[in-house]
Design an enzyme around this catalytic site. Sequence first.
Site, PDB file in Angstrom:
ATOM      1  N   PRO A  90      -4.135  11.397   0.740  1.00 44.89           N
ATOM      2  CA  PRO A  90      -3.103  12.409   0.469  1.00 44.89           C
ATOM      3  C   PRO A  90      -2.684  13.184   1.713  1.00 44.89           C
ATOM      4  O   PRO A  90      -1.670  13.851   1.725  1.00 44.89           O
ATOM      5  CB  PRO A  90      -3.778  13.338  -0.546  1.00 44.89           C
ATOM      6  CG  PRO A  90      -4.916  12.573  -1.097  1.00 44.89           C
ATOM      7  CD  PRO A  90      -5.368  11.674  -0.012  1.00 44.89           C
ATOM      8  N   GLU A 117     -15.161  12.296  -2.333  1.00 44.22           N
ATOM      9  CA  GLU A 117     -14.344  13.446  -1.926  1.00 44.22           C
ATOM     10  C   GLU A 117     -13.528  13.152  -0.670  1.00 44.22           C
ATOM     11  O   GLU A 117     -12.675  13.939  -0.283  1.00 44.22           O
ATOM     12  CB  GLU A 117     -15.262  14.653  -1.655  1.00 44.22           C
ATOM     13  CG  GLU A 117     -15.849  15.277  -2.895  1.00 44.22           C
ATOM     14  CD  GLU A 117     -14.781  15.679  -3.893  1.00 44.22           C
ATOM     15  OE1 GLU A 117     -14.870  15.218  -5.045  1.00 44.22           O
ATOM     16  OE2 GLU A 117     -13.855  16.422  -3.523  1.00 44.22           O
ATOM     17  N   ARG A 155       7.117  -7.917  -0.469  1.00 47.66           N
ATOM     18  CA  ARG A 155       8.501  -8.161  -0.927  1.00 47.66           C
ATOM     19  C   ARG A 155       9.475  -8.261   0.235  1.00 47.66           C
ATOM     20  O   ARG A 155      10.545  -8.856   0.108  1.00 47.66           O
ATOM     21  CB  ARG A 155       8.962  -7.023  -1.852  1.00 47.66           C
ATOM     22  CG  ARG A 155       8.223  -6.902  -3.163  1.00 47.66           C
ATOM     23  CD  ARG A 155       8.683  -5.680  -3.938  1.00 47.66           C
ATOM     24  NE  ARG A 155      10.101  -5.781  -4.260  1.00 47.66           N
ATOM     25  CZ  ARG A 155      10.581  -6.461  -5.303  1.00 47.66           C
ATOM     26  NH1 ARG A 155       9.745  -7.124  -6.090  1.00 47.66           N
ATOM     27  NH2 ARG A 155      11.867  -6.508  -5.560  1.00 47.66           N
ATOM     28  N   ASP A 170      16.978  -4.119  -3.800  1.00 48.71           N
ATOM     29  CA  ASP A 170      16.022  -3.178  -4.409  1.00 48.71           C
ATOM     30  C   ASP A 170      16.499  -1.756  -4.182  1.00 48.71           C
ATOM     31  O   ASP A 170      17.147  -1.456  -3.193  1.00 48.71           O
ATOM     32  CB  ASP A 170      14.649  -3.329  -3.733  1.00 48.71           C
ATOM     33  CG  ASP A 170      13.881  -4.530  -4.268  1.00 48.71           C
ATOM     34  OD1 ASP A 170      14.354  -5.124  -5.251  1.00 48.71           O
ATOM     35  OD2 ASP A 170      12.841  -4.870  -3.687  1.00 48.71           O
TER      36      ASP A 170
HETATM   37  N1  LIG Z   1      -2.211  10.270  -2.668  1.00 50.39           N
HETATM   38  C1  LIG Z   1      -2.727   9.208  -1.992  1.00 50.39           C
HETATM   39  N2  LIG Z   1      -1.998   8.440  -1.178  1.00 50.39           N
HETATM   40  O1  LIG Z   1      -2.814   7.508  -0.683  1.00 50.39           O
HETATM   41  N3  LIG Z   1      -4.039   7.655  -1.151  1.00 50.39           N
HETATM   42  C2  LIG Z   1      -4.023   8.704  -1.979  1.00 50.39           C
HETATM   43  C3  LIG Z   1      -5.181   9.223  -2.727  1.00 50.39           C
HETATM   44  O2  LIG Z   1      -5.075  10.134  -3.510  1.00 50.39           O
HETATM   45  N4  LIG Z   1      -6.352   8.593  -2.457  1.00 50.39           N
HETATM   46  C4  LIG Z   1      -7.545   8.979  -3.146  1.00 50.39           C
HETATM   47  C5  LIG Z   1      -8.416   9.868  -2.332  1.00 50.39           C
HETATM   48  C6  LIG Z   1      -9.683  10.073  -3.097  1.00 50.39           C
HETATM   49  C7  LIG Z   1     -10.648  10.883  -2.294  1.00 50.39           C
HETATM   50  C8  LIG Z   1     -10.937  10.248  -0.977  1.00 50.39           C
HETATM   51  C9  LIG Z   1      -9.681  10.033  -0.183  1.00 50.39           C
HETATM   52  C10 LIG Z   1      -8.662   9.258  -0.978  1.00 50.39           C
END
Ligand SMILES: Nc1nonc1C(=O)NCC1CCCCC1
Length: 246
Positions: A90, A117, A155, A170
């Site tokens: 994230p 985590e 794709r 697309d």
């Molecule tokens: N949003 C996201 N984009 O790409 N990946 C994502 C995600 O939420 N990944 C899970 C987390 C869970 C804890 C460890 C690090 C990744």
Amino acid sequence: MRFDVISLFPDMVSDAASYGVTGRAIERGLVDLSVWNPRDYTHDKHRTVDDRPYGGGPGMVMKCQPLRDAVNAAKQHNVLANRKVICLSPQGRLLNQELLLDASCYDQLILVTGRYEGIDERFIQQCCDEEWSLGDYVISGGELAALIVIDAVTRLIPGVLGDEESAKQDSHFDGLLDCPHYTRPEHSDIGDVPDVLLGGNHADIKRWRMKQALGRTWLRRPDMLEKVTLSAEQDALLKEFRTEVV
Ligand SMILES: Nc1nonc1C(=O)NCC1CCCCC1
């Protein structure tokens, strides 16, 4: 294109990728996919891949060494120069078609997926080239994000979609949303197919589809429209759409 995914759930990745467009691309040798489990690169009897976070707090953090050795195994298995190591998280750069189009030019993408985590920051900073994010939300692991990258990039690989135009039509490929699609029957209790699509005039159909794509983008994603430069014809079509919809 070669994808190497680092994941604690290898089957989740390889099974999902074996379906549809990606499955066919793999069968045809247009794409190679390998999955590397960090647990296979541990050296203790419990095959430990995570540990408690320094500073306290909930959950566990993925350790550097198993991830680093898994990435190095993927690198040594295929010495492809034009490659990138991407951590899905994230905290990464927001995925969009432009980023994926750039990524499709690489020979190899090593996709690192986290669980628990998170991942020890030293691994991210020292062993990954970039971090990419699906969006501003958290899912339980990076595997689904890696699968989206694999699907969307596959794709874009020449020859994968048979008709080159499919990828280019697309949504988002030309910076616009896709036009509406219809198939049989022509008439139903929930609506009819637009006449223009039944008339067989390809120029009219192409014009209608572009007008619908422009109009949809204007209505649903005006932010996208601000990023594209419209041709004079597209500008006129959008003006026409806007007069009709008001
Ligand atoms: N949003 C996201 N984009 O790409 N990946 C994502 C995600 O939420 N990944 C899970 C987390 C869970 C804890 C460890 C690090 C990744």
